[in-house]
Design an enzyme around this catalytic site. Sequence first.
Site, PDB file in Angstrom:
ATOM      1  N   HIS A 102      30.656  41.867  34.856  1.00 22.46           N
ATOM      2  CA  HIS A 102      29.581  40.951  34.456  1.00 22.46           C
ATOM      3  C   HIS A 102      28.738  41.540  33.335  1.00 22.46           C
ATOM      4  O   HIS A 102      28.255  40.829  32.468  1.00 22.46           O
ATOM      5  CB  HIS A 102      28.722  40.600  35.666  1.00 22.46           C
ATOM      6  N   GLN A 138      23.715  33.153  35.026  1.00 24.04           N
ATOM      7  CA  GLN A 138      23.434  32.846  36.428  1.00 24.04           C
ATOM      8  C   GLN A 138      24.196  33.841  37.293  1.00 24.04           C
ATOM      9  O   GLN A 138      25.362  34.100  37.046  1.00 24.04           O
ATOM     10  CB  GLN A 138      23.942  31.432  36.709  1.00 24.04           C
ATOM     11  N   THR A 139      23.537  34.414  38.269  1.00 24.12           N
ATOM     12  CA  THR A 139      24.278  35.263  39.185  1.00 24.12           C
ATOM     13  C   THR A 139      23.638  35.236  40.558  1.00 24.12           C
ATOM     14  O   THR A 139      22.437  35.022  40.693  1.00 24.12           O
ATOM     15  CB  THR A 139      24.354  36.723  38.675  1.00 24.12           C
ATOM     16  N   ARG A 140      24.451  35.420  41.570  1.00 28.16           N
ATOM     17  CA  ARG A 140      23.910  35.587  42.912  1.00 28.16           C
ATOM     18  C   ARG A 140      24.500  36.843  43.536  1.00 28.16           C
ATOM     19  O   ARG A 140      24.426  37.049  44.737  1.00 28.16           O
ATOM     20  CB  ARG A 140      24.187  34.343  43.763  1.00 28.16           C
ATOM     21  N   ALA A 196      29.626  28.974  41.001  1.00 22.57           N
ATOM     22  CA  ALA A 196      28.964  28.275  42.118  1.00 22.57           C
ATOM     23  C   ALA A 196      29.939  27.770  43.178  1.00 22.57           C
ATOM     24  O   ALA A 196      29.624  26.880  43.953  1.00 22.57           O
ATOM     25  CB  ALA A 196      28.092  27.117  41.616  1.00 22.57           C
ATOM     26  N   HIS A 240      28.369  44.027  38.376  1.00 17.19           N
ATOM     27  CA  HIS A 240      29.315  45.123  38.179  1.00 17.19           C
ATOM     28  C   HIS A 240      29.701  45.160  36.702  1.00 17.19           C
ATOM     29  O   HIS A 240      29.227  44.356  35.900  1.00 17.19           O
ATOM     30  CB  HIS A 240      30.528  44.937  39.090  1.00 17.19           C
ATOM     31  N   ARG A 247      34.651  32.204  36.049  1.00 19.03           N
ATOM     32  CA  ARG A 247      35.625  31.549  36.924  1.00 19.03           C
ATOM     33  C   ARG A 247      34.930  31.166  38.229  1.00 19.03           C
ATOM     34  O   ARG A 247      34.123  31.915  38.760  1.00 19.03           O
ATOM     35  CB  ARG A 247      36.780  32.506  37.201  1.00 19.03           C
ATOM     36  N   ASP A 248      35.269  29.993  38.741  1.00 21.99           N
ATOM     37  CA  ASP A 248      34.765  29.525  40.029  1.00 21.99           C
ATOM     38  C   ASP A 248      33.243  29.629  40.152  1.00 21.99           C
ATOM     39  O   ASP A 248      32.715  30.075  41.166  1.00 21.99           O
ATOM     40  CB  ASP A 248      35.442  30.302  41.175  1.00 21.99           C
TER      41      ASP A 248
END
Length: 379
Positions: A198, A189-191, A287, A195, A284-285
């Site tokens: 990731h 999942q990414t928004r 959403a 880089h 980490r963190d």
Amino acid sequence: MSAVSTTDRLIHPHGGTLVDRLGERPDDLGSLETVQLTSRELSDLEMLASGALSPLEGFMDQADYESVLESMRLAGGLPWALPVCLAVDGPPQGDRVALADESGRPVAVLDVEAAFDYDKEREAEVAFRTTDAAHPGVERLYAQKPMYLAGKVTVFERTVPQFPELAKDPRETRAIFAERGWRRVVGFQTRNPIHRAHEYLTKVALETVDGLLIHPLVGDTKSDDVPAKTRVECYRVLVDGYYPADRVVVSAFPAAMRYAGPREAIWHAICRKNYGCSHFIVGRDHAGVGSYYGTYDAQLIFDEFEPHELDIEPMFFEHSFWCKVCGSMASAKTCPHSGDDHVFLSGTKVREMLGNGEEPPVEFTRREVADVLIEAYRS
Ligand SMILES: [Zn+2]
């Protein structure tokens, strides 16, 4: 109704069966009361239609809603982390209503089960762990209409996808995975643009499974997140240059961000299970937004379920970086060297460099990705 092969060896959808809430435009549409949906509700409707929210067949009733808030489970006991509800001014007259998009165009019908009151502050406290109206998810919740309307939906008009080439329903991603002979698939999942950090963790995950689903969220995000069009171009150049094409699928995840942190991480994992993922990357963190959640809250919350309950396996990752001494990407788990040996740039610094047309170090961002971002900043 479903094109999913029964012979594939993929993980089963959540609750066992992939839901399909697509149907014909009804003849009596013109006589129905119309409820206009917000963009978040439309995203949810779209996901109900495609089966991404299986086993849900519509907007939640009070029993499911209360149970999800109380125990992170549907009334029947199946894990579920966030309300999927439709807010209305009051109970409708008839037993069916038309659901319209933001332009007023009818897209679905809902068979009314019940309308019920809800407590916005309580939902905020439980789902978002804060009642602070400055939190973007809470702000949206507080702006909602005062009652929830429950009932099964039938969608006859799909939302036109922002990126048609990336629009794939769960049955379609499952068909692709099955055709490639994959059994274990990790979802990412990414928004944000991807880089090196990731890229590293998706590849570490891919080393242990058959395939990778890069599943960027393209529904509503905060206005200061990088625009979806730019992000999608970043994924394209990165995958073309640095991933083996036959091991990766890039597809859009049509959800709206809720920024609910830990509970949203569970919800995201359950949705990806419906798309056919057996594993899900949780960084980490996940959403999160601002400083509302602890760094590891979105990982720790998975411990509140027995492993077999979710079925999909979370893969937890640390912050990663290029280490000059290791001569590779690494994290605090794998590198013993000090911060001085690590290539670290703050988000602010990266934005400043890109805004000035400068490429960040290649240890931080691939050239091709930097060029896309620099171009986006120029225009
Ligand atoms: Zn090192």
